[in-house]
Design a protein around this motif. Sequence first.
Motif, PDB file in Angstrom:
ATOM      1  N   SER A  89       0.094 -19.664  21.124  1.00  0.00           N
ATOM      2  CA  SER A  89       0.309 -20.565  21.955  1.00  0.00           C
ATOM      3  C   SER A  89       1.475 -21.393  21.789  1.00  0.00           C
ATOM      4  O   SER A  89       1.953 -22.158  22.837  1.00  0.00           O
ATOM      5  CB  SER A  89      -1.240 -21.288  22.309  1.00  0.00           C
ATOM      6  OG  SER A  89      -2.010 -20.556  22.850  1.00  0.00           O
ATOM      7  N   ASP A  90       1.354 -22.045  20.553  1.00  0.00           N
ATOM      8  CA  ASP A  90       2.472 -23.103  20.180  1.00  0.00           C
ATOM      9  C   ASP A  90       3.930 -22.204  20.582  1.00  0.00           C
ATOM     10  O   ASP A  90       5.010 -23.217  21.169  1.00  0.00           O
ATOM     11  CB  ASP A  90       2.235 -23.517  18.818  1.00  0.00           C
ATOM     12  CG  ASP A  90       3.245 -24.950  18.569  1.00  0.00           C
ATOM     13  OD1 ASP A  90       3.464 -25.747  19.440  1.00  0.00           O
ATOM     14  OD2 ASP A  90       3.645 -24.806  17.622  1.00  0.00           O
ATOM     15  N   ASP A 144       4.597 -21.860  24.216  1.00  0.00           N
ATOM     16  CA  ASP A 144       4.940 -23.315  24.926  1.00  0.00           C
ATOM     17  C   ASP A 144       6.376 -23.559  24.607  1.00  0.00           C
ATOM     18  O   ASP A 144       7.163 -24.135  25.440  1.00  0.00           O
ATOM     19  CB  ASP A 144       3.905 -24.466  24.154  1.00  0.00           C
ATOM     20  CG  ASP A 144       3.903 -25.619  25.154  1.00  0.00           C
ATOM     21  OD1 ASP A 144       4.007 -25.507  26.423  1.00  0.00           O
ATOM     22  OD2 ASP A 144       3.977 -26.759  24.724  1.00  0.00           O
ATOM     23  N   THR A 151      -5.399 -21.173  27.833  1.00  0.00           N
ATOM     24  CA  THR A 151      -4.807 -21.676  26.736  1.00  0.00           C
ATOM     25  C   THR A 151      -3.622 -22.603  27.277  1.00  0.00           C
ATOM     26  O   THR A 151      -3.112 -22.356  28.628  1.00  0.00           O
ATOM     27  CB  THR A 151      -3.935 -20.387  26.141  1.00  0.00           C
ATOM     28  OG1 THR A 151      -4.819 -19.581  25.614  1.00  0.00           O
ATOM     29  CG2 THR A 151      -3.067 -20.870  25.107  1.00  0.00           C
ATOM     30  N   ASN A 152      -3.617 -23.879  26.938  1.00  0.00           N
ATOM     31  CA  ASN A 152      -2.562 -24.631  27.450  1.00  0.00           C
ATOM     32  C   ASN A 152      -1.231 -24.495  26.982  1.00  0.00           C
ATOM     33  O   ASN A 152      -0.517 -24.966  26.048  1.00  0.00           O
ATOM     34  CB  ASN A 152      -2.953 -26.155  26.948  1.00  0.00           C
ATOM     35  CG  ASN A 152      -2.171 -27.328  27.673  1.00  0.00           C
ATOM     36  OD1 ASN A 152      -1.828 -27.022  28.712  1.00  0.00           O
ATOM     37  ND2 ASN A 152      -2.428 -28.460  26.994  1.00  0.00           N
ATOM     38  N   VAL A 153      -0.561 -23.610  27.898  1.00  0.00           N
ATOM     39  CA  VAL A 153       0.852 -23.369  27.943  1.00  0.00           C
ATOM     40  C   VAL A 153       1.485 -24.087  29.065  1.00  0.00           C
ATOM     41  O   VAL A 153       1.844 -23.338  29.927  1.00  0.00           O
ATOM     42  CB  VAL A 153       1.095 -21.951  27.830  1.00  0.00           C
ATOM     43  CG1 VAL A 153       2.804 -21.621  27.456  1.00  0.00           C
ATOM     44  CG2 VAL A 153       0.302 -21.121  26.691  1.00  0.00           C
ATOM     45  N   LYS A 205      -3.791 -15.483  29.446  1.00  0.00           N
ATOM     46  CA  LYS A 205      -3.873 -16.919  28.798  1.00  0.00           C
ATOM     47  C   LYS A 205      -4.179 -17.934  29.648  1.00  0.00           C
ATOM     48  O   LYS A 205      -3.782 -19.187  29.359  1.00  0.00           O
ATOM     49  CB  LYS A 205      -2.232 -17.038  28.104  1.00  0.00           C
ATOM     50  CG  LYS A 205      -1.885 -16.060  26.996  1.00  0.00           C
ATOM     51  CD  LYS A 205      -2.676 -16.239  25.675  1.00  0.00           C
ATOM     52  CE  LYS A 205      -2.064 -15.183  24.602  1.00  0.00           C
ATOM     53  NZ  LYS A 205      -2.742 -15.261  23.364  1.00  0.00           N
TER      54      LYS A 205
END
Length: 502
Positions: free
Chosen positions: A215-216, A219, A258-260, A255
């Motif tokens: 995810s990182d 992003d 998931t915080n994207v 996702k």
Amino acid sequence: MTAAAAMAVASVDPQGRILAVDDGVGGKRRGALWGRRKRTKEMAIAISQEAFDAMVRENMEDLGMDPDEALADAVEALTLQGADISGIIKRVPGEAAAAEVSPVVRVLDELKASPGARGGSGEDLGRLVSLLDELRGLCCSGVGSENAAVAVRNGGVETLVALCVSAQIEQEKLLASGLKALSSMIRDIGSTEKFRQSEGPKIVMDILKGGSENSDLLDAGFSVVAAASAGNEVVKESFMDLKVDELILHLMREKLKTNVQSLYEAVRVLLTPDDCRVVASQVYGYSRKFAEIGIAEVLINALRGQVPPSSLPSACAALKAIAVNDEICRSISENGGIDVLLQCIDEAGEQKNKVTAKSCCSLLSKLGASDTNKSVILQRGGLEKSLKLTSTFSEDASIIQEAMSLVTVLTLRSPDNAARAMEVGYGTLAIQAMQRFPSSGQTQKQACLMIRNLVVRNPENRTILLNDGAEKLIRKAKVTHASCKDAATAAVRDLGLDNYNA
């Protein structure tokens, strides 16, 4: 001196005087797109660090200025001549090396001298990550804009793109740090062009496809997509040619929780016609393609609670960018988009979340442009929910503006909706907003626009608003705010007053 287009290169004599300008924008352009290119204004001439240093040196040696005076004179002279000196290190030649003057140059020099991602030891890779994080911090600091310009002028974009090429996809931390640093320095057409010329779009897309489980990394990658696409139609086209829309759809489906957040921002930027160099943008077609393959539907599902609250405004902005025609707006409604937005508006009011409230109202206004959707919004209690929001945020002019904008859209060409809006209390809201925020030109203008739609086909509403003092408030807004002149004049006219030009 005549300023040339962005990315122009100035030819200088040994003393640093500008002799000629080579317009370097043209190059090879792709397809018919750049046949539609236009120059909207003269752009600043790019001058090299060497030319700047030579001018300072000339001031000292030929004109007898002291170092500080020579430096100040060079900055002033070049600024007056229309030269672009952003990213130029303002130094007296010979007193200090560039790396000593600018921490950005020092970090870049260390990155360029590093052994690279391949074959380096764990300690080497750790050092690279530290340097990249330091570079990002410098470009995001209080003087980040100037630091970013220094980085770009000193080969920062090319250095970071090359670093990403050399890294293994398994080196996720290194790649994420590199992409974050890259996104922090891409801020203007010069940097986006350097990114494009370095084959940045393909390199970033390869990383996103290979690192889709992190995810990182996602992003960071989509932060670059957003930054590089802003204001550059050719970069947008490059990403679309590389099927970024299909990748986004896949990742959104996989996702959602998931915080994207940058993924939503990338959608918004890719679909925004913000390149002033082209007459006709292609992003309208991109928006339709995003809708056709199902991204709008996935975004609606995201708004249903599958996206983290912090990303909800960005998701709204992305969906708004897709909703470019009546068919797409109706499709969003048919898939439950209006119901979801009204629920989000209720929750934003309960949670006192201004950002979410504004984002949802703005998207609802876009969907309300469809006549079919107007009825749906009213049937679902949209007028009441929006008015309740203005009560919750009664001291926030921006929220009230969004609510009035929504009603302006819903009452356009619809006397029944105008009658309902007056019945609910939007006539009173218009008067109160103009009284409460006399210094806000945008609030005054939006109130005038809403009043027009409330009365233009509903003569019974004119008497009510005039009795409440609308004429005096509108005329005052017209005199006080130049931006209100046209809207205020039209509002007075539609209220049935003869002297509307007074």
